[in-house]
Design an enzyme around this catalytic site. Structure first.
Site, PDB file in Angstrom:
ATOM      1  N   CYS A 130      24.171  43.420  44.259  1.00  0.00           N
ATOM      2  CA  CYS A 130      24.255  42.429  43.181  1.00  0.00           C
ATOM      3  C   CYS A 130      22.891  41.856  42.790  1.00  0.00           C
ATOM      4  O   CYS A 130      22.805  40.982  41.925  1.00  0.00           O
ATOM      5  CB  CYS A 130      25.204  41.312  43.597  1.00  0.00           C
ATOM      6  SG  CYS A 130      26.837  41.922  44.069  1.00  0.00           S
ATOM      7  N   LYS A 195      32.608  32.565  47.108  1.00  0.00           N
ATOM      8  CA  LYS A 195      33.018  33.965  47.082  1.00  0.00           C
ATOM      9  C   LYS A 195      32.751  34.564  48.446  1.00  0.00           C
ATOM     10  O   LYS A 195      31.611  34.617  48.911  1.00  0.00           O
ATOM     11  CB  LYS A 195      32.236  34.712  46.004  1.00  0.00           C
ATOM     12  CG  LYS A 195      32.584  36.187  45.928  1.00  0.00           C
ATOM     13  CD  LYS A 195      31.888  36.859  44.768  1.00  0.00           C
ATOM     14  CE  LYS A 195      32.204  38.341  44.721  1.00  0.00           C
ATOM     15  NZ  LYS A 195      31.497  39.010  43.624  1.00  0.00           N
ATOM     16  N   ARG A 217      27.755  43.423  51.643  1.00  0.00           N
ATOM     17  CA  ARG A 217      27.343  42.231  50.896  1.00  0.00           C
ATOM     18  C   ARG A 217      27.292  40.975  51.768  1.00  0.00           C
ATOM     19  O   ARG A 217      27.300  39.862  51.276  1.00  0.00           O
ATOM     20  CB  ARG A 217      28.301  41.994  49.732  1.00  0.00           C
ATOM     21  CG  ARG A 217      28.443  43.161  48.756  1.00  0.00           C
ATOM     22  CD  ARG A 217      28.865  42.655  47.385  1.00  0.00           C
ATOM     23  NE  ARG A 217      29.501  43.650  46.547  1.00  0.00           N
ATOM     24  CZ  ARG A 217      28.886  44.679  45.953  1.00  0.00           C
ATOM     25  NH1 ARG A 217      27.580  44.863  46.143  1.00  0.00           N
ATOM     26  NH2 ARG A 217      29.558  45.520  45.197  1.00  0.00           N
ATOM     27  N   LYS A 248      37.314  32.668  45.675  1.00  0.00           N
ATOM     28  CA  LYS A 248      37.691  34.075  45.648  1.00  0.00           C
ATOM     29  C   LYS A 248      37.494  34.714  47.008  1.00  0.00           C
ATOM     30  O   LYS A 248      36.451  34.481  47.612  1.00  0.00           O
ATOM     31  CB  LYS A 248      36.795  34.759  44.608  1.00  0.00           C
ATOM     32  CG  LYS A 248      36.914  36.240  44.522  1.00  0.00           C
ATOM     33  CD  LYS A 248      35.931  36.754  43.513  1.00  0.00           C
ATOM     34  CE  LYS A 248      36.009  38.261  43.528  1.00  0.00           C
ATOM     35  NZ  LYS A 248      34.932  38.853  42.815  1.00  0.00           N
ATOM     36  N   TYR A 313      45.083  40.011  37.536  1.00  0.00           N
ATOM     37  CA  TYR A 313      45.467  41.248  36.851  1.00  0.00           C
ATOM     38  C   TYR A 313      46.947  41.223  36.478  1.00  0.00           C
ATOM     39  O   TYR A 313      47.395  42.057  35.704  1.00  0.00           O
ATOM     40  CB  TYR A 313      45.154  42.458  37.745  1.00  0.00           C
ATOM     41  CG  TYR A 313      43.702  42.464  38.212  1.00  0.00           C
ATOM     42  CD1 TYR A 313      42.693  42.888  37.348  1.00  0.00           C
ATOM     43  CD2 TYR A 313      43.347  41.988  39.466  1.00  0.00           C
ATOM     44  CE1 TYR A 313      41.356  42.847  37.754  1.00  0.00           C
ATOM     45  CE2 TYR A 313      42.016  41.944  39.877  1.00  0.00           C
ATOM     46  CZ  TYR A 313      41.029  42.374  39.009  1.00  0.00           C
ATOM     47  OH  TYR A 313      39.720  42.319  39.403  1.00  0.00           O
TER      48      TYR A 313
HETATM   49  C1  PBG Z   1      31.036  41.719  41.192  1.00  0.00           C
HETATM   50  C2  PBG Z   1      32.456  41.353  41.387  1.00  0.00           C
HETATM   51  C3  PBG Z   1      33.370  41.786  42.366  1.00  0.00           C
HETATM   52  C4  PBG Z   1      34.593  41.244  42.042  1.00  0.00           C
HETATM   53  C5  PBG Z   1      34.399  40.450  40.920  1.00  0.00           C
HETATM   54  N1  PBG Z   1      33.070  40.521  40.546  1.00  0.00           N
HETATM   55  C6  PBG Z   1      33.221  42.766  43.466  1.00  0.00           C
HETATM   56  C7  PBG Z   1      32.361  42.500  44.619  1.00  0.00           C
HETATM   57  O1  PBG Z   1      31.776  41.437  44.787  1.00  0.00           O
HETATM   58  O2  PBG Z   1      32.220  43.449  45.380  1.00  0.00           O
HETATM   59  C8  PBG Z   1      35.889  41.484  42.772  1.00  0.00           C
HETATM   60  C9  PBG Z   1      37.123  41.356  41.950  1.00  0.00           C
HETATM   61  C10 PBG Z   1      38.347  41.919  42.545  1.00  0.00           C
HETATM   62  O3  PBG Z   1      38.372  42.446  43.683  1.00  0.00           O
HETATM   63  O4  PBG Z   1      39.364  41.871  41.843  1.00  0.00           O
HETATM   64  N2  PBG Z   1      30.147  41.264  42.113  1.00  0.00           N
END
Ligand code: PBG
Length: 325
Positions: A130, A195, A217, A248, A313
């Site tokens: 990222c 997150k 990550r 999240k 979704y």
């Molecule tokens: C981008 C991002 C991610 C998600 C949203 N933005 C993936 C990640 O961090 O690997 C995940 C969304 C999902 O799993 O529905 N960084």
């Protein structure tokens, strides 16, 4: 005196009684619908692990957006899959990039619909991280400038709100400054403040082609056992000018949603992520659960936990089910 004196069952005795005393409500107003826009033409490629979700090229995107508009969903969240990737994620801040073009097309057709853009580099970098990489490390400060450029180019294309999901320190401030300096002081930042480094993103990485090519990550996304750290992250983003705080994933983190709700006054959004969606879809396809009932119970649970907004979704289906009842 006989027992029991209080009988909670009295208030559950009929559908209308239950309606009357219901404490939390899922509404269409709460929903944001994520979509994956891909380079190319005439593409509507199903994401294997996310039935009902597609990689869609720009020429086929509007009918998919139309479904959300038809259900009166307030906003969509756009993710981009660029034609090519490189080490510095150039596609993310290209004024003619996939997201920039998608935003213009959607806003042109549906000016009222809120178009939110995910601001991150992982879909655009060949290493899948990222931020920028040097000596195998994800650089923080050097990545901020590119994230700010990305957010600004989204705003310049007409995005109504930007949602940084990279988890670099200080990115909300960097983005806020870039927006303000260029006349976008009115564009809100919906920050993925809290997150976690989660295995529930698995299907998304298939959908967005954004799996890290080395390592993981964990040096930038949060460690799942932590709660206090979530509150610090939210506090810091608020101090930097965030307008909405995202937590999240959602289902395994309802305590975090509740804690963040308790500790801040901003709207809180729960991101009901890809793996959560995949689990419900898979079990429903096996005939093991009732998709509609389980989905609505889960989304209502997120409201009860304290989410004001739910990114999911399931949004189009959920909105339809809400309309039907
Ligand atoms: C981008 C991002 C991610 C998600 C949203 N933005 C993936 C990640 O961090 O690997 C995940 C969304 C999902 O799993 O529905 N960084």
């Amino acid at each position: 005196m006989y027992y029991p004196i209080t009988r909670p069952r009295r208030l559950r005795s009929s559908a209308n009684m239950r309606r009357l005393v219901r404490e939390h409500h899922l509404r269409v107003d709460d929903l944001i619908y994520p979509l994956f826009v891909t380079a190319g033409r005439d593409v509507k490629k199903p994401v294997q692990s996310m039935p009902g979700v597609y990689n869609i090229s720009l020429d086929l995107l509007l009918p998919e957006v139309e479904k959300a508009v038809q259900q009166d969903i307030p906003g969509i969240l756009l993710f981009g899959l660029p034609e090519t990737k490189d080490a510095i994620g150039s596609g993310a801040y290209d004024d003619n990039g996939i997201i920039q073009n998608a935003v213009r097309a959607v806003k042109d057709k549906y000016p009222e619909l809120l178009v939110v853009t995910d601001v991150c580099l992982c879909e655009y970098t060949d290493h899948g991280h990222c931020g920028l990489i040097r000596d195998g490390q994800v650089l923080n400060d050097a990545s901020l400038e590119l994230l700010a450029r990305t957010a600004l180019s989204h705003a310049q294309s007409g995005a109504d709100m930007v949602a940084p999901s990279d988890m670099m320190d200080g990115r909300v401030q960097a983005i806020r400054e870039a927006l303000d300096e260029h006349g976008y002081a009115g564009t809100p930042v919906m920050s993925y403040s809290v997150k976690y480094s989660s295995a529930f993103y698995g299907p998304f990485r298939e959908a967005a082609g954004s799996a890290p090519q080395f390592g993981d990550r964990k040096t930038y996304q949060m460690d799942p056992p932590n709660v206090r750290e979530a509150l610090r992250e939210a506090e810091q983003d608020i101090a930097e000018g965030a307008d909405i705080i995202i937590v999240k994933p959602a289902m395994a983190y309802m305590d975090i949603i509740a804690a963040v709700r308790e500790n801040c006054d901003l709207p809180v959004a729960a991101y009901n992520v890809s793996g959560e969606y995949a689990m419900i879809k898979a079990a429903a396809q096996m005939g093991w659960i009732d998709e509609q009932k389980v989905t609505m119970e889960m989304l209502t649970g997120l409201k009860r936990a304290g989410a004001d907004i739910i990114i999911t979704y399931h949004a189009v289906d959920a909105a339809r089910w809400l309309q039907e009842t």
